[in-house]
Design an enzyme around this catalytic site. Structure first.
Site, short mmCIF file in Angstrom:
data_model
loop_
_atom_site.label_atom_id
_atom_site.label_comp_id
_atom_site.label_asym_id
_atom_site.label_seq_id
_atom_site.Cartn_x
_atom_site.Cartn_y
_atom_site.Cartn_z
N HIS A 100 -10.89 -2.29 4.82
CA HIS A 100 -10.67 -1.69 6.32
C HIS A 100 -11.26 -0.61 6.51
CE1 HIS A 100 -8.07 0.20 3.52
NE2 HIS A 100 -7.66 1.20 4.58
N ASP A 101 -11.90 0.06 5.60
CA ASP A 101 -12.63 1.44 5.71
C ASP A 101 -14.18 1.12 5.78
OD1 ASP A 101 -10.26 2.60 5.81
OD2 ASP A 101 -10.28 3.10 3.73
N ASP A 139 -2.93 4.60 -2.33
CA ASP A 139 -3.83 5.12 -1.45
C ASP A 139 -4.59 6.79 -2.07
OD1 ASP A 139 -5.29 5.05 1.01
OD2 ASP A 139 -4.11 7.08 1.59
N GLU A 164 -6.85 3.98 -5.31
CA GLU A 164 -7.89 4.34 -4.72
C GLU A 164 -8.37 5.62 -5.08
OE1 GLU A 164 -9.42 4.27 -0.24
OE2 GLU A 164 -8.01 5.61 -0.94
N ASP A 188 0.86 -1.34 -0.01
CA ASP A 188 -0.04 0.01 -0.02
C ASP A 188 0.95 1.19 -0.05
OD1 ASP A 188 -2.33 1.82 0.41
OD2 ASP A 188 -3.04 0.20 1.87
O1 TEU Z 1 -8.90 6.07 2.41
C1 TEU Z 1 -9.41 7.16 1.83
C2 TEU Z 1 -10.74 7.51 2.04
O2 TEU Z 1 -11.37 7.98 1.05
C3 TEU Z 1 -11.32 6.89 3.42
O3 TEU Z 1 -10.56 7.43 4.44
C4 TEU Z 1 -12.53 7.61 3.46
O4 TEU Z 1 -12.25 9.09 3.65
C5 TEU Z 1 -13.05 7.18 4.92
O5 TEU Z 1 -13.02 5.95 5.18
C6 TEU Z 1 -14.33 8.07 5.18
O6 TEU Z 1 -15.21 7.42 5.47
C7 TEU Z 1 -7.60 5.57 2.41
C8 TEU Z 1 -7.53 4.48 3.39
O7 TEU Z 1 -7.90 3.50 2.82
C9 TEU Z 1 -7.91 5.06 4.79
O8 TEU Z 1 -7.78 3.84 5.63
C10 TEU Z 1 -6.85 6.24 5.41
O9 TEU Z 1 -7.41 6.76 6.48
C11 TEU Z 1 -7.18 7.55 4.24
O10 TEU Z 1 -6.85 6.98 3.20
C12 TEU Z 1 -5.94 8.35 4.66
O11 TEU Z 1 -4.71 7.69 4.03
#
Ligand code: TEU
Length: 548
Positions: A322-323, A196, A248, A95
């Protein structure tokens, strides 16, 4: 090597397997479970970041791009992991968090200490007036996206947490560093990369958002993003003949998306987008929860499948990461039909056109975390949201309900390996508590039952490897207006596949004209038959196949 027959498994390393009892998953833990992943049949493991980080945002606050956080292990551990993966034909995907670094990164520390060269690695701007940030943009984790620095009487940009400072991609030295980091990992045998929030790296200008929105129009799919990606591709991963890359993309529109992953674009192989995971947001607000809008979900799948296909562009196929909260709790019925709805959701995604992703624990039907009190949460976004929503006047009960449905921590609980204490994840105290339902939902139980969700995923992966039509067939939607069924066809000159999914716990009929003799490749009930009306039981889902 084509990526069209590949399936990726995502590991959130902190919560996968702990080998040394510190309550924190690690590389040796992963090595001990590789046979399990081999049995599942996946091709790639995507690891969330494991390098040095203060862990304000689960490792997405990178303080060092090259050295592992000792809690995960050492470079020797990684080399062992790499060898063990290779023995099993499993590839590694890392990542790359390139939109920002942690404020603990040495570049940022130097910038703060007065070093102009490194200051220019970040985005510092003058405020509009004393105490007023340069623009009204909002951080994705709440509050202003700017932080004041007295030394310079300037503000630095952080689209995410205040400890995640945005990098200045207009500076060629930053772009060169990014390519070097990728090449460093390529030299170590890593040829899969996830980038990311990569569509946020080119900012369009620094003005107030006139709609008083969060400012995303000024940094999403910005004017130079494709130039930057083409350059990065050429300097690094584009030289690999057998890699897999995925970008992403945050809030990207379809028109912009196919520029990132079109086969002739020389940028990325595939893209993640999230529109289909916002269909249970009321008024597009994450913390305003509503039952998912089935028609919206279906329209999004259809629009994106057709749109990307038209431009030879490839999506990642996923319900979980994970989000995101756990899909079984969100789109299925984790109480009455966990097995049927879990299998249906898996089939619906895996048979589409793209690269399927399985997020650890999804394959055994893990559910949302069942958190009851605020002190059980760990995620910076959730903890910020709690404060902001309370301040806005939401009741305690409403806020806790919103978190229990949409917090990212729902997916971050340790994977449940067995029914022993802490679900076999650790001998110590887990950094976040395990799901209380671990005695019922765990890997040991799933492996012991040939009818379990695990074996359904295993079959779906095998099907993708066996049938060209799943890898390359054209996607054609069916029953577009149906209120409960998501059905589609995949076709090549020689083969045809029909995938029928009942998204609800009540019976339905799929009115599809079948022409020819079909066999059932896979179903989520033991005795599925092709009836004249294509009757479907609750959450029934099956795949029909014929040669043309
Ligand atoms: O995620 C980007 C993203 O769009 C999410 O963080 C989203 O904004 C969030 O889940 C709102 O609900 C990436 C990664 O996957 C995330 O884990 C990180 O926190 C983020 O980037 C920042 O690096």
């Amino acid at each position: 090597m084509s990526f069209k027959d590949k399936v990726v498994y995502q590991i959130y390393p902190k919560s996968f397997a702990d080998s040394n009892g510190d309550g924190f998953g690690d590389i040796q833990g992963v090595i001990s479970k590789l046979d399990y992943l081999k049995e599942l049949g996946i091709d790639y493991i995507w690891f969330n970041p494991m390098t040095i980080s203060p862990q304000r945002d689960g490792g997405y606050d990178v303080a060092n791009y090259r050295e592992f956080d000792p809690r995960y292990g050492t470079m020797e551990d990684f080399e062992e992991l790499s060898r063990e993966c290779a023995k099993r034909n499993i590839n590694i995907m890392f990542d790359m968090v390139f939109n920002h670094t942690s404020t603990e990164h040495e570049w940022f520390k130097k910038a703060m200490a007065g070093d102009e060269y490194y200051k220019n690695f970040y985005i510092f701007k003058k405020g509009k007036a004393k105490g007023v940030p340069p623009t009204n943009w909002q951080s994705k984790f709440g509050g202003s996206a700017w932080e004041y620095v007295e030394r310079y009487d300037e503000w630095y940009l952080h689209l995410f947490d205040v400890t995640q400072a945005d990098l200045n991609w207009e500076n060629p030295a930053v772009r060169e560093e990014m390519a070097k980091i990728i090449n460093y990992w390529r030299d170590k045998g890593v040829h899969g990369f996830r980038f990311d929030v990569i569509n946020l790296i080119s900012k369009r200008g620094y003005e107030d958002d006139p709609n008083n929105f969060d400012g995303r129009q000024f940094y999403t799919d910005g004017p130079r993003v494709h130039e930057y990606l083409k350059e990065l591709n050429k300097r690094s991963f584009g030289q690999d003949t057998d890699g897999l890359t995925v970008g992403e993309l945050s809030s990207a529109t379809l028109e912009n998306v196919y520029h990132y992953s079109g086969e002739d674009q020389h940028e990325l192989n595939t893209v993640f987008t999230f529109h289909h995971l916002k269909v249970d947001y009321k008024d597009k607000k994450k913390w305003h929860v509503q039952p998912f809008d089935f028609h919206e979900l279906k329209d999004l799948f259809i629009t994106w499948q057709e749109g990307l296909q038209e431009h030879d562009s490839w999506p990642a196929l996923f319900w979980n990461c994970h989000d995101q909260p756990r899909s079984l709790s969100r789109f299925g019925d984790d109480k009455n039909y966990p097995l049927e709805s879990g299998k249906m959701l898996a089939t619906a995604i895996h048979m589409m056109r793209g690269v399927p992703y399985i997020y650890m624990g999804e394959e055994i039907g893990m559910t949302n975390g069942n958190f009851k009190t605020l002190d059980e949460y760990r995620d910076v976004e959730s903890l910020n949201a709690y404060k902001i929503l309370k301040k806005k006047g939401m009741s305690e009960e409403e806020v806790m309900h919103a978190l229990s449905c949409h917090s990212r921590d729902n997916a971050r609980t340790p994977i449940c390996w067995d029914d022993s204490e802490n679900a076999g994840f650790t001998d110590g105290t887990p950094w976040i508590r395990v799901n209380p339902n671990y005695k019922d939902i765990n890997v040991k139980k799933a492996l012991a039952d040939k009818n379990s969700l695990f074996y359904h995923y295993q079959k779906l992966i095998k099907l993708r490897k066996t049938y060209k039509v799943i890898q390359e067939g054209k996607f054609v939607p069916l029953l577009k207006d149906d209120d409960a069924i998501f059905a589609y066809k995949r076709e090549t000159d020689d083969e045809e596949l029909i995938v029928i999914n009942n998204f609800y716990g009540k019976e339905a009929k799929a009115h599809i004209d079948l022409n020819g003799d079909y066999t059932i490749l896979l179903s989520n009930y033991k005795d599925t038959e092709i009836t004249e009306d294509l009757d479907l039981r609750p959450y029934e889902s099956y795949i029909l196949y014929r040669q043309r």
